[in-house]
Design a protein around this motif. Structure first.
Motif, PDB file in Angstrom:
ATOM      1  N   ILE A 272      -5.493  -9.743   2.685  1.00 19.27           N
ATOM      2  CA  ILE A 272      -6.617  -9.799   1.722  1.00 19.27           C
ATOM      3  C   ILE A 272      -7.547 -10.956   2.086  1.00 19.27           C
ATOM      4  O   ILE A 272      -8.777 -10.814   2.065  1.00 19.27           O
ATOM      5  CB  ILE A 272      -6.120  -9.961   0.268  1.00 19.27           C
ATOM      6  CG1 ILE A 272      -5.282  -8.757  -0.160  1.00 19.27           C
ATOM      7  CG2 ILE A 272      -7.312 -10.129  -0.681  1.00 19.27           C
ATOM      8  CD1 ILE A 272      -4.583  -8.939  -1.507  1.00 19.27           C
TER       9      ILE A 272
ATOM     10  N   TYR B  85      -5.598  -3.891  -4.163  1.00 16.02           N
ATOM     11  CA  TYR B  85      -4.897  -5.118  -3.782  1.00 16.02           C
ATOM     12  C   TYR B  85      -3.577  -5.316  -4.531  1.00 16.02           C
ATOM     13  O   TYR B  85      -2.772  -6.163  -4.132  1.00 16.02           O
ATOM     14  CB  TYR B  85      -5.786  -6.339  -4.001  1.00 16.02           C
ATOM     15  CG  TYR B  85      -7.008  -6.385  -3.104  1.00 16.02           C
ATOM     16  CD1 TYR B  85      -7.016  -5.763  -1.855  1.00 16.02           C
ATOM     17  CD2 TYR B  85      -8.151  -7.059  -3.503  1.00 16.02           C
ATOM     18  CE1 TYR B  85      -8.141  -5.800  -1.035  1.00 16.02           C
ATOM     19  CE2 TYR B  85      -9.273  -7.109  -2.691  1.00 16.02           C
ATOM     20  CZ  TYR B  85      -9.268  -6.479  -1.463  1.00 16.02           C
ATOM     21  OH  TYR B  85     -10.384  -6.531  -0.653  1.00 16.02           O
TER      22      TYR B  85
ATOM     23  N   HIS C 254      -1.028 -11.057   1.313  1.00 17.64           N
ATOM     24  CA  HIS C 254      -2.025 -12.046   0.865  1.00 17.64           C
ATOM     25  C   HIS C 254      -2.909 -12.475   2.034  1.00 17.64           C
ATOM     26  O   HIS C 254      -4.111 -12.670   1.877  1.00 17.64           O
ATOM     27  CB  HIS C 254      -1.327 -13.277   0.259  1.00 17.64           C
ATOM     28  CG  HIS C 254      -0.362 -12.941  -0.836  1.00 17.64           C
ATOM     29  ND1 HIS C 254       0.674 -13.781  -1.204  1.00 17.64           N
ATOM     30  CD2 HIS C 254      -0.263 -11.859  -1.637  1.00 17.64           C
ATOM     31  CE1 HIS C 254       1.360 -13.218  -2.185  1.00 17.64           C
ATOM     32  NE2 HIS C 254       0.810 -12.052  -2.458  1.00 17.64           N
TER      33      HIS C 254
ATOM     34  N   ASN D 275     -11.222  -3.417  -6.509  1.00 24.24           N
ATOM     35  CA  ASN D 275     -10.032  -3.643  -5.675  1.00 24.24           C
ATOM     36  C   ASN D 275      -9.005  -4.523  -6.387  1.00 24.24           C
ATOM     37  O   ASN D 275      -7.823  -4.501  -6.042  1.00 24.24           O
ATOM     38  CB  ASN D 275     -10.426  -4.324  -4.349  1.00 24.24           C
ATOM     39  CG  ASN D 275     -11.172  -3.383  -3.427  1.00 24.24           C
ATOM     40  OD1 ASN D 275     -10.928  -2.188  -3.417  1.00 24.24           O
ATOM     41  ND2 ASN D 275     -12.097  -3.930  -2.645  1.00 24.24           N
ATOM     42  N   TRP D 276      -9.489  -5.314  -7.369  1.00 28.67           N
ATOM     43  CA  TRP D 276      -8.640  -6.325  -8.009  1.00 28.67           C
ATOM     44  C   TRP D 276      -8.072  -5.889  -9.354  1.00 28.67           C
ATOM     45  O   TRP D 276      -7.300  -6.632  -9.952  1.00 28.67           O
ATOM     46  CB  TRP D 276      -9.455  -7.605  -8.215  1.00 28.67           C
ATOM     47  CG  TRP D 276      -9.804  -8.295  -6.941  1.00 28.67           C
ATOM     48  CD1 TRP D 276     -10.998  -8.240  -6.278  1.00 28.67           C
ATOM     49  CD2 TRP D 276      -8.961  -9.149  -6.170  1.00 28.67           C
ATOM     50  NE1 TRP D 276     -10.944  -9.018  -5.138  1.00 28.67           N
ATOM     51  CE2 TRP D 276      -9.707  -9.589  -5.051  1.00 28.67           C
ATOM     52  CE3 TRP D 276      -7.635  -9.595  -6.320  1.00 28.67           C
ATOM     53  CZ2 TRP D 276      -9.179 -10.443  -4.097  1.00 28.67           C
ATOM     54  CZ3 TRP D 276      -7.117 -10.456  -5.365  1.00 28.67           C
ATOM     55  CH2 TRP D 276      -7.882 -10.864  -4.267  1.00 28.67           C
TER      56      TRP D 276
ATOM     57  N   TYR E 125      -0.504  -5.337  -2.386  1.00 27.56           N
ATOM     58  CA  TYR E 125      -0.341  -6.350  -1.332  1.00 27.56           C
ATOM     59  C   TYR E 125       0.452  -7.540  -1.868  1.00 27.56           C
ATOM     60  O   TYR E 125      -0.048  -8.647  -1.973  1.00 27.56           O
ATOM     61  CB  TYR E 125      -1.712  -6.834  -0.853  1.00 27.56           C
ATOM     62  CG  TYR E 125      -2.514  -5.830  -0.052  1.00 27.56           C
ATOM     63  CD1 TYR E 125      -2.718  -6.012   1.314  1.00 27.56           C
ATOM     64  CD2 TYR E 125      -3.088  -4.710  -0.650  1.00 27.56           C
ATOM     65  CE1 TYR E 125      -3.469  -5.116   2.066  1.00 27.56           C
ATOM     66  CE2 TYR E 125      -3.836  -3.798   0.086  1.00 27.56           C
ATOM     67  CZ  TYR E 125      -4.010  -4.009   1.439  1.00 27.56           C
ATOM     68  OH  TYR E 125      -4.758  -3.117   2.174  1.00 27.56           O
TER      69      TYR E 125
END
Length: 202
Positions: A192, A180, A189, A173-174, A183
């Motif tokens: 998340i 993310y 933020h 996801n990172w 986002y």
């Protein structure tokens, strides 16, 4: 003047009047950023943009964003009397404290998701999005247990490590262009941070 330089100038020339707690907190974080940018073993070594944007400089995070993202930690330390903003307070001690806490956060994430750090895919997790979201998550996590007694720095670092170990989220996801990376707003933020909170022990 670049906004990051303006921030430093404003902070340094405020005279750190004891009534201006905001200036003192900014000063602590600007100097923490300086220490993180120049200290071997720091997770932000040579990776803070003092002028310009991360994109234009190839750095992970800008000074302004660093100060904004990590301010909740300073506020938490003030609230729990680990930082005293009174006139004669030892700001160097607090800069070292913030350095140790922030570096221990990233030590824990490097252990948890080594793929992001070994392959240089840490621009989202350690940049604006990750720094802001993860600090929001950690402060929410710490504030959930308000029944605890005195907080000291060793207990705090241990609790932070535990919180990070308990996250059940996929490192993918990172990655840059991962879930993310879209986002990018303050609201994003917060989303998340809530996802991380809801993932605890799942």
């Amino acid at each position: 003047v670049d906004t990051s330089l303006a921030l430093i100038a404003k902070t340094l020339h405020s005279g750190l009047d004891s009534s201006d707690q905001t200036a003192k907190k900014q000063f602590i974080l600007v100097e923490t950023a300086r220490k993180m940018d120049t200290t071997d073993g720091s997770h932000f070594l040579n990776n803070i943009a003092w002028e310009g944007t991360p994109r234009s400089t190839g750095k992970t995070i800008s000074l302004n964003t660093f100060v904004r993202a990590y301010m909740p930690i300073v506020n938490y330390l003030v609230k729990h009397n680990l930082i005293d903003l009174s006139e004669n307070s030892d700001l160097v001690k607090y800069i070292n404290l913030c350095f140790n806490i922030i570096n221990s956060i990233w030590d824990s994430f490097e252990k948890k998701w080594p793929q992001l750090f070994n392959e240089g895919k840490n621009s989202i997790v350690q940049g604006t999005i990750g720094s802001s979201a993860i600090i929001k998550f950690l402060i929410n996590y710490l504030n959930k247990d308000e029944s605890r007694g005195t907080v000291d720095d060793k207990i705090l670092i241990k609790e932070i490590k535990t919180a990070i170990e308990r996250i059940n989220d996929n490192y993918e996801n990172w990655v840059p262009n991962g879930t993310y990376s879209n986002y990018s707003s303050g609201a994003g933020h917060t989303i998340i941070s809530k996802i991380l909170m809801d993932s605890i022990d799942k």
